[in-house]
Design a protein around this motif. Structure first.
Motif, PDB file in Angstrom:
ATOM      1  N   LEU A 108      49.713  43.420  51.736  1.00  0.00           N
ATOM      2  CA  LEU A 108      48.964  44.430  51.000  1.00  0.00           C
ATOM      3  C   LEU A 108      47.525  44.502  51.498  1.00  0.00           C
ATOM      4  N   LEU A 109      46.936  43.325  51.716  1.00  0.00           N
ATOM      5  CA  LEU A 109      45.496  43.304  51.990  1.00  0.00           C
ATOM      6  C   LEU A 109      45.132  43.630  53.432  1.00  0.00           C
ATOM      7  N   THR A 110      46.119  43.638  54.319  1.00  0.00           N
ATOM      8  CA  THR A 110      45.771  43.999  55.693  1.00  0.00           C
ATOM      9  C   THR A 110      45.478  45.483  55.808  1.00  0.00           C
ATOM     10  N   ARG A 111      45.905  46.233  54.819  1.00  0.00           N
ATOM     11  CA  ARG A 111      45.567  47.652  54.823  1.00  0.00           C
ATOM     12  C   ARG A 111      44.513  47.926  53.764  1.00  0.00           C
ATOM     13  N   PRO A 112      43.544  48.757  54.074  1.00  0.00           N
ATOM     14  CA  PRO A 112      42.474  49.002  53.102  1.00  0.00           C
ATOM     15  C   PRO A 112      42.992  49.776  51.890  1.00  0.00           C
ATOM     16  N   GLY A 113      42.306  49.587  50.778  1.00  0.00           N
ATOM     17  CA  GLY A 113      42.620  50.381  49.597  1.00  0.00           C
ATOM     18  C   GLY A 113      43.657  49.766  48.686  1.00  0.00           C
ATOM     19  N   ASN A 114      44.071  48.543  48.983  1.00  0.00           N
ATOM     20  CA  ASN A 114      45.121  47.930  48.177  1.00  0.00           C
ATOM     21  C   ASN A 114      44.638  46.810  47.278  1.00  0.00           C
ATOM     22  N   ASP A 115      43.336  46.610  47.254  1.00  0.00           N
ATOM     23  CA  ASP A 115      42.788  45.496  46.472  1.00  0.00           C
ATOM     24  C   ASP A 115      43.172  45.569  45.007  1.00  0.00           C
ATOM     25  N   GLU A 116      42.977  46.745  44.444  1.00  0.00           N
ATOM     26  CA  GLU A 116      43.262  46.916  43.017  1.00  0.00           C
ATOM     27  C   GLU A 116      44.725  46.611  42.735  1.00  0.00           C
ATOM     28  N   TYR A 117      45.574  47.135  43.585  1.00  0.00           N
ATOM     29  CA  TYR A 117      47.009  46.938  43.418  1.00  0.00           C
ATOM     30  C   TYR A 117      47.378  45.456  43.522  1.00  0.00           C
ATOM     31  N   ALA A 118      46.774  44.800  44.521  1.00  0.00           N
ATOM     32  CA  ALA A 118      47.065  43.373  44.698  1.00  0.00           C
ATOM     33  C   ALA A 118      46.609  42.577  43.475  1.00  0.00           C
ATOM     34  N   ARG A 119      45.482  42.979  42.933  1.00  0.00           N
ATOM     35  CA  ARG A 119      44.980  42.305  41.739  1.00  0.00           C
ATOM     36  C   ARG A 119      45.974  42.476  40.586  1.00  0.00           C
ATOM     37  N   THR A 120      46.490  43.697  40.472  1.00  0.00           N
ATOM     38  CA  THR A 120      47.479  43.962  39.411  1.00  0.00           C
ATOM     39  C   THR A 120      48.699  43.065  39.575  1.00  0.00           C
ATOM     40  N   VAL A 121      49.132  42.874  40.818  1.00  0.00           N
ATOM     41  CA  VAL A 121      50.297  42.016  41.066  1.00  0.00           C
ATOM     42  C   VAL A 121      50.044  40.620  40.511  1.00  0.00           C
ATOM     43  N   LEU A 122      48.873  40.067  40.861  1.00  0.00           N
ATOM     44  CA  LEU A 122      48.558  38.723  40.378  1.00  0.00           C
ATOM     45  C   LEU A 122      48.450  38.691  38.855  1.00  0.00           C
ATOM     46  N   ASP A 123      47.804  39.716  38.295  1.00  0.00           N
ATOM     47  CA  ASP A 123      47.688  39.781  36.827  1.00  0.00           C
ATOM     48  C   ASP A 123      49.058  39.759  36.177  1.00  0.00           C
ATOM     49  N   CYS A 124      49.952  40.577  36.720  1.00  0.00           N
ATOM     50  CA  CYS A 124      51.290  40.690  36.128  1.00  0.00           C
ATOM     51  C   CYS A 124      52.051  39.383  36.239  1.00  0.00           C
ATOM     52  N   ILE A 125      51.907  38.719  37.367  1.00  0.00           N
ATOM     53  CA  ILE A 125      52.623  37.450  37.548  1.00  0.00           C
ATOM     54  C   ILE A 125      52.137  36.446  36.503  1.00  0.00           C
ATOM     55  N   LEU A 126      50.832  36.405  36.313  1.00  0.00           N
ATOM     56  CA  LEU A 126      50.278  35.482  35.333  1.00  0.00           C
ATOM     57  C   LEU A 126      50.769  35.818  33.932  1.00  0.00           C
ATOM     58  N   ARG A 127      50.743  37.094  33.626  1.00  0.00           N
ATOM     59  CA  ARG A 127      51.160  37.545  32.309  1.00  0.00           C
ATOM     60  C   ARG A 127      52.642  37.233  32.053  1.00  0.00           C
ATOM     61  N   ASP A 128      53.463  37.500  33.042  1.00  0.00           N
ATOM     62  CA  ASP A 128      54.907  37.367  32.843  1.00  0.00           C
ATOM     63  C   ASP A 128      55.409  35.930  32.913  1.00  0.00           C
ATOM     64  N   SER A 129      54.533  34.991  33.308  1.00  0.00           N
ATOM     65  CA  SER A 129      54.986  33.598  33.313  1.00  0.00           C
ATOM     66  C   SER A 129      54.357  32.855  32.153  1.00  0.00           C
ATOM     67  N   ALA A 130      53.947  33.640  31.140  1.00  0.00           N
ATOM     68  CA  ALA A 130      53.233  33.040  30.021  1.00  0.00           C
ATOM     69  C   ALA A 130      54.059  31.995  29.297  1.00  0.00           C
ATOM     70  N   GLY A 131      55.379  32.067  29.428  1.00  0.00           N
ATOM     71  CA  GLY A 131      56.243  31.083  28.780  1.00  0.00           C
ATOM     72  C   GLY A 131      55.993  29.685  29.302  1.00  0.00           C
ATOM     73  N   LYS A 132      55.634  29.581  30.580  1.00  0.00           N
ATOM     74  CA  LYS A 132      55.384  28.270  31.172  1.00  0.00           C
ATOM     75  C   LYS A 132      54.101  28.355  31.999  1.00  0.00           C
ATOM     76  N   PRO A 133      52.968  28.362  31.313  1.00  0.00           N
ATOM     77  CA  PRO A 133      51.734  28.670  32.025  1.00  0.00           C
ATOM     78  C   PRO A 133      51.367  27.669  33.110  1.00  0.00           C
ATOM     79  N   GLY A 134      51.651  26.400  32.888  1.00  0.00           N
ATOM     80  CA  GLY A 134      51.201  25.416  33.861  1.00  0.00           C
ATOM     81  C   GLY A 134      51.718  25.659  35.253  1.00  0.00           C
TER      82      GLY A 134
END
Lengths: 339, 555
Positions: free
Chosen positions: A167-193
């Motif tokens: 994603l990051l090798t192409r410009p303009g994807n920062d926001e999207y990449a951030r969303t990916v990480l946010d979602c992963i964190l959110r969706d693994s809330a059952g086992k945060p560690g």
């Protein structure tokens, strides 16, 4: 583009319908077509995932369709662009959990050699094999080289890293990449560690300088999120934190920030002659000492850096050699560091 | 209807319960050990379920089945194995009713769908769920890549541990290797596993001690033989060194494929033999050659007249010798090591291939071989004890192995003058009738001479005289001398001069039985292999061979 957006609308409708009782009307042909459209969406996602212009156009289309469908059918759950990558899987899961789905749904999963040619098959057996093979191997592999990271976290981290790289090798994807990480964190809330292990693995799996962008990006993301740094440092093992500190000056700074913050939550109990955590203190004295110890035993240059920092902190607190006044003095004593 | 026994049910239910999700090493070990038996049990359950007319009936007859299958669906070891997964899924499909008639069946349907859902999804809120969901690819692709990565990490680890540098601080102890191989038992037929399997086998070779799970070795060799697994050549040979059973299986497998007499076998026997990797492995490891040889030798004592088997032994030995010649001189063992039971002075003349001897010298070379063999047989006749008999057998077996010399002798017989024919005929007779049972050797030699005489006239005169046609036909159908006569006949057809059309003409008249024609194909197979390794290609001969083959294949 028009045609593409229309197809997207269709598939979204299909996904919604697959969760309602209208699936009773679906025959083999409808089923097959639904899966074909879902496959098309997956290809769409794969082609345009790292193309910000097309992606945002598609996302806009999705937003509109989601809104429309929400108004019409309350059962509709919004479909994000990233969901398109797993369209066929989503469709299958919807159908399997829908009590009204036709019998043919179950039959397409069981390859029947007698009817294999005429009927549509959606054989999941090699997928199921891969998945359980992966789980099995992760269970059986005790990896002693990487400090404290289990092989499952390591592999997931690597894959995450690869995704972010693409994603990051192409410009303009920062926001999207951030969303990916946010979602992963959110969706693994059952086992945060455990998710932090994956993120640590993602940080550790970059090998050359071209990856530096992704490295910085992940660290920046960690910093941006409230409390993420300290959560991360707390759940990662001392050994992993030490390796990360070795690898990345930025991480090392962040880690020190957390360590200092933890130290500030310790107060001296005169009666017991020990440092104890205050009511909201996250770690004990010994835990803090253990973490510092891991930094010290990881060898040069981290060892020297750590010693220097500890001595500087002791100095800042008044340079006491007596126990019980400055936590840093006591730590230095405990860790047997010469000044 | 074979019902499932109650003791079995109790045993397997207890097992499924104790295995749970099979995450610890000991559970893994136990599951792998029982996997084969579990598959048999599942097969029985499946048969039972298939005979039920409805799910309700199934649930009444097999009340344990829901809980049992459900538990197994959570066990990655059971699911990962291709066959047990298939059995499990088929059992599940039996419990699904297209038209549910009551609450039990409706509930069963929901349950089946839930199980399927569980098999393809991750637990909600877990790390795996989150990472797979936002991976930017389908779950199938994600897991395929994840599997590849974990396999390559494990393979790397195994390879590093072979290097045994002290500074890697014993990162991979034998126990680790054992656990890894245990995990692989269920995964042997998964194509992505090949590099890890190869590395584990290699590790076991290099580190001396066999720290591999025995089940693992057994499963790998089973999968290899049934072609459900493809390994690199080196890994296959390593497996043979680790598992004598596997090696024997490979040798027997080659033998069986040859004896089943497929048309393609006779056309490219040398390729098939080389593809089996046995010649190369035999050249690299003496014990492999000795084992394979022993197997073929034992079979030969039972069915010594079988031309397919003889062709295999001959071609195998020829391919093996080619590999040995290709080895670096410092790696080469003395040939004596490979042929310990044979009189040493026989080795040099027989093991030198005809392609390494100039054509002009063939007759002399063959005379030399004949005189050596004759002295061995005369010793036997003189002594008459078991020891002497064994010596003759070993000498004869070596001749069968080096059958290319017998073929050469027969080729020479085609154009030989009567003065030179005697040693060649002797060799041919000895080859087909090694024992002097009832002092038949003189009689057999006479038959050989007669056959040769008739064939000479048949192939040299035009048109072929009917009386000789009849004589040859009789020789080819009488069971006493068929092989010998066939041997001569085939060579005459291929190596004589004269129009190609004559081959078909004569063959059609003298070879009428399909069974005999099929046997002739094996003689052609060994001739073809010998011609393939000749220094130069004779197109005339090849075209005659092809013509003869085509004629024989016509029914």
């Amino acid at each position: 583009m028009e045609a593409v957006l229309r197809q997207l609308q269709n598939i979204l409708e299909l996904l919604t319908v697959s969760q309602t009782d209208r699936v009773r009307e679906w025959d083999q042909h409808t089923l097959q077509r639904a899966f074909q459209w879902a496959e098309y969406c997956e290809q769409l996602h794969s082609r345009f995932q790292s193309n910000p212009t097309v992606r945002s156009a598609l996302e806009a289309g999705l937003r509109d369709t989601n809104q429309r469908l929400q108004d019409a059918l309350p059962a509709h759950s919004p479909v994000m662009f990233s969901d398109l990558a797993q369209c066929q899987h989503k469709l299958l899961v919807h159908l399997l959990t829908n009590p009204y789905s036709p019998n043919s749904v179950v039959q397409i999963l069981f390859p029947n050699p007698k009817t294999a040619e005429q009927e549509f098959q959606f054989d999941q057996s090699s997928f199921i094999t891969c998945k359980s093979a992966f789980n099995l191997l992760c269970c059986s592999f005790e990896r002693t080289s990487q400090p404290g990271l289990r092989v499952e976290a390591e592999v997931r981290g690597k894959l995450l890293r690869e995704l972010l790289n693409s994603l990051l090798t192409r410009p303009g994807n920062d926001e999207y990449a951030r969303t990916v990480l946010d979602c992963i964190l959110r969706d693994s809330a059952g086992k945060p560690g455990c998710i932090y292990d994956v993120i640590a693995a993602a940080l550790l799996s970059g090998d050359d300088d071209t990856d530096a962008v992704t490295q910085r990006f992940i660290l920046a993301w960690i910093h941006e999120r409230d409390g993420c740094v300290s959560e991360l440092c707390r759940s990662l093992s001392p050994g992993v934190c030490a390796v990360l500190s070795r690898q990345s000056p930025e991480f090392k700074r962040a880690y020190w920030g957390v360590l200092k913050q933890w130290a500030s939550c310790l107060q001296y109990d005169v009666m017991g002659s020990v440092w104890v955590p205050t009511s909201d203190g996250p770690v004990t004295f010994n835990v803090l000492a253990d973490r510092l110890n891991h930094l010290l035993i990881s060898g040069a240059p981290l060892k020297e850096d750590t010693e220097t920092e500890l001595n500087a902190l002791k100095l800042g607190d008044g340079d006491f050699s007596v126990k019980g006044i400055s936590v840093w003095t006591d730590l230095i004593i405990q860790l047997k560091i010469g000044s | 209807m074979a019902a499932v026994s109650e003791t079995d049910v109790q045993f397997w239910m207890a097992k499924a319960l104790s295995w749970g999700q099979a995450t610890s090493c000991s559970t893994l070990l136990d599951t792998s050990r029982h996997l084969d038996y579990l598959k048999s049990f599942l097969q029985q359950v499946l048969l039972g379920l298939q005979q039920m007319s409805s799910t309700s009936e199934a649930m009444k007859t097999f009340p344990f089945v829901g809980q049992f299958l459900g538990r197994l669906c959570w066990n990655p070891c059971v699911i990962a194995d291709e066959r047990s997964q298939r059995l499990l899924l088929r059992c599940l499909s039996c419990l699904y009713s297209a038209e549910p008639l009551d609450a039990v069946e409706r509930k069963a349907n929901t349950w089946v769908k839930n199980m399927l859902c569980h098999l393809i999804s991750e637990e909600d809120g877990s790390v795996s769920h989150a990472t797979v969901k936002h991976a930017g690819s389908s779950p199938k692709r994600y897991h395929s890549e994840a599997l590849q990565k974990v396999v390559s990490l494990m393979t790397e680890e195994v390879i590093k541990s072979c290097e045994g540098l002290p500074k890697t601080s014993a990162r991979c102890s034998n126990e680790n290797i054992h656990t890894m191989s245990t995990a692989c038992v269920a995964l042997v037929t998964c194509p992505q596993m090949a590099p890890l399997i190869g590395a584990l086998l290699k590790h076991s070779m290099l580190c001396g001690s066999s720290c591999l799970n025995q089940e693992f070795i057994k499963e790998v060799s089973k999968a290899l033989i049934s072609k459900r697994l493809v390994l690199e050549d080196e890994a296959v040979v390593t497996l043979w060194c680790l598992s004598p059973t596997c090696l024997e299986g490979a040798a027997v497998s080659l033998l069986e494929s040859v004896l089943s007499d497929h048309e393609s076998m006779t056309q490219s026997l040398d390729k098939h033999v080389n593809d089996s990797l046995l010649p190369q492995a035999s050249a690299d490891y003496c014990h492999i050659f000795l084992t394979v040889n022993e197997i073929y030798r034992n079979v030969l004592t039972e069915i010594d007249e079988n031309l397919a088997l003889r062709a295999l032994v001959q071609v195998f030995t020829a391919c093996f010798l080619q590999r040995v010649t290709g080895q670096k001189p410092q790696d080469r063992l003395p040939l004596r090591a490979f042929f310990p039971n044979v009189t040493p002075r026989l080795l040099s003349p027989l093991l030198t291939a005809p392609s390494e001897v100039p054509r002009e010298a063939w007759l002399d070379h063959l005379s030399w071989i004949r005189s050596l063999l004759q002295s061995v047989t005369e010793n036997e006749e003189a002594g008459g004890d078991v020891r002497a008999y064994e010596t003759v057998f070993e000498a004869w077996f070596l001749l069968v192995q080096c059958g290319y010399w017998v073929d050469t002798a027969v080729e020479l017989l085609v154009l030989a003058v009567p003065e030179n024919a005697e040693p060649l005929l002797w060799l041919l007779t000895f080859f087909h009738h090694p024992t002097n049972r009832g002092h038949q050797r003189s009689q057999q030699t006479a038959v050989a001479k007669e056959a040769w005489t008739h064939l000479r006239i048949l192939f040299l005169s035009r048109p072929p005289p009917p009386s000789h046609l009849g004589a040859v036909k009789e020789l080819l159908s009488s069971s006493l001398s068929t092989n010998l006569a066939l041997h001569l006949f085939s060579n005459f057809a291929i190596f004589s001069h004269g129009p190609v059309s004559i081959i078909t003409e004569i063959t059609d008249k003298v070879l009428t039985e399909a069974a005999v024609k099929r046997r002739a194909l094996w003689i052609l197979a060994s001739i073809r292999c010998r011609l393939n390794s000749a220094a130069s290609r004779d197109d005339r001969v090849h075209s005659r061979l092809r013509t003869l083959q085509d004629t024989l294949l016509q029914t």
